[in-house]
Design a protein around this motif. Sequence first.
Motif, mmCIF file in Angstrom:
data_model
loop_
_atom_site.group_PDB
_atom_site.id
_atom_site.type_symbol
_atom_site.label_atom_id
_atom_site.label_comp_id
_atom_site.label_asym_id
_atom_site.label_seq_id
_atom_site.Cartn_x
_atom_site.Cartn_y
_atom_site.Cartn_z
ATOM 1 N N GLN A 2 -63.846 36.322 30.289
ATOM 2 C CA GLN A 2 -62.646 36.740 30.457
ATOM 3 C C GLN A 2 -61.758 35.844 30.452
ATOM 4 N N LEU A 3 -60.395 36.240 29.967
ATOM 5 C CA LEU A 3 -59.064 35.551 29.695
ATOM 6 C C LEU A 3 -58.027 36.412 30.167
ATOM 7 N N VAL A 4 -57.230 35.757 31.228
ATOM 8 C CA VAL A 4 -56.337 36.591 31.627
ATOM 9 C C VAL A 4 -55.037 35.770 31.686
ATOM 10 N N GLU A 5 -54.025 36.451 31.101
ATOM 11 C CA GLU A 5 -52.485 35.315 31.037
ATOM 12 C C GLU A 5 -51.826 35.851 32.224
ATOM 13 N N SER A 6 -50.966 34.963 32.403
ATOM 14 C CA SER A 6 -49.759 35.404 33.380
ATOM 15 C C SER A 6 -48.638 34.481 33.102
ATOM 16 N N GLY A 7 -47.469 34.684 33.948
ATOM 17 C CA GLY A 7 -46.225 34.166 33.773
ATOM 18 C C GLY A 7 -45.178 34.360 32.721
ATOM 19 N N GLY A 8 -45.638 35.655 32.110
ATOM 20 C CA GLY A 8 -44.499 36.114 31.120
ATOM 21 C C GLY A 8 -43.110 36.428 31.903
ATOM 22 N N GLY A 9 -42.091 36.958 31.338
ATOM 23 C CA GLY A 9 -40.978 37.732 32.043
ATOM 24 C C GLY A 9 -39.894 37.553 31.278
ATOM 25 N N TRP A 10 -38.579 37.798 31.631
ATOM 26 C CA TRP A 10 -37.495 37.514 31.078
ATOM 27 C C TRP A 10 -36.668 36.231 31.281
ATOM 28 N N ALA A 23 -59.363 31.091 32.399
ATOM 29 C CA ALA A 23 -60.732 31.469 31.640
ATOM 30 C C ALA A 23 -61.889 31.484 32.511
ATOM 31 N N SER A 24 -62.925 32.514 32.316
ATOM 32 C CA SER A 24 -63.791 32.286 33.119
ATOM 33 C C SER A 24 -65.185 33.041 32.086
ATOM 34 N N GLY A 25 -66.281 32.774 32.521
ATOM 35 C CA GLY A 25 -67.495 33.375 31.906
ATOM 36 C C GLY A 25 -68.045 32.609 30.641
ATOM 37 N N PHE A 26 -67.532 31.433 30.423
ATOM 38 C CA PHE A 26 -67.812 30.756 29.012
ATOM 39 C C PHE A 26 -67.815 29.267 29.759
ATOM 40 N N ALA A 27 -68.470 28.443 28.803
ATOM 41 C CA ALA A 27 -68.223 27.063 29.057
ATOM 42 C C ALA A 27 -66.941 26.640 28.299
ATOM 43 N N LYS A 75 -60.139 23.663 36.641
ATOM 44 C CA LYS A 75 -59.737 25.062 37.085
ATOM 45 C C LYS A 75 -60.032 25.949 35.923
ATOM 46 N N ASN A 76 -60.538 25.594 34.801
ATOM 47 C CA ASN A 76 -60.739 26.477 33.611
ATOM 48 C C ASN A 76 -59.199 27.420 33.215
ATOM 49 N N MET A 77 -58.045 26.490 33.207
ATOM 50 C CA MET A 77 -56.873 26.819 33.091
ATOM 51 C C MET A 77 -56.292 26.697 31.766
ATOM 52 N N VAL A 78 -55.537 27.021 30.817
ATOM 53 C CA VAL A 78 -54.727 26.661 30.041
ATOM 54 C C VAL A 78 -53.193 27.123 30.254
ATOM 55 N N TYR A 79 -52.496 26.081 29.832
ATOM 56 C CA TYR A 79 -51.127 26.669 29.764
ATOM 57 C C TYR A 79 -49.983 26.435 28.741
#
Length: 127
Positions: A2-10, A23-27, A75-79
């Motif tokens: 699973q890959l879930v994006e957040s932070g978008g906007g105007w 990111a989750s579910g993989f190495a 945290k398995n996070m990419v920014y």
Amino acid sequence: VQLVESGGGWVQPGGSLRLSCAASGFAFDDYAIGWFRQAPGKEREGVGCIATIDGTIYYRPSVKGRFTISADTAKNMVYLRMNSLKSDDTAVYSCAAGVPPGVCVETMFGDDAMNYWGKGTLVTVSS
């Protein structure tokens, strides 16, 4: 996987935004994590990617110097930090994961190199 994006906007031209990809579910270290965007009426294009296993980071030329990709492997996070935003940066931004991590180079990075995709988050740059 699973890959879930957040932070978008105007945001106004010249402004900044930071997008996150959970990111989750993989190495994490076994993949390159890429950022892509698709503007209205245009084809999807790769923005850049990071391979946490060796720290390789690639940016498309049009965003180099304005955008910064980073990762928190604990945290398995990419920014994706986006500065000096322009109206041309308006798009749906998606993160994706691909193997091997070595695809995170100019000659190999693209849609075909990615195996898993998030749904995307909309970034609108306008006054």
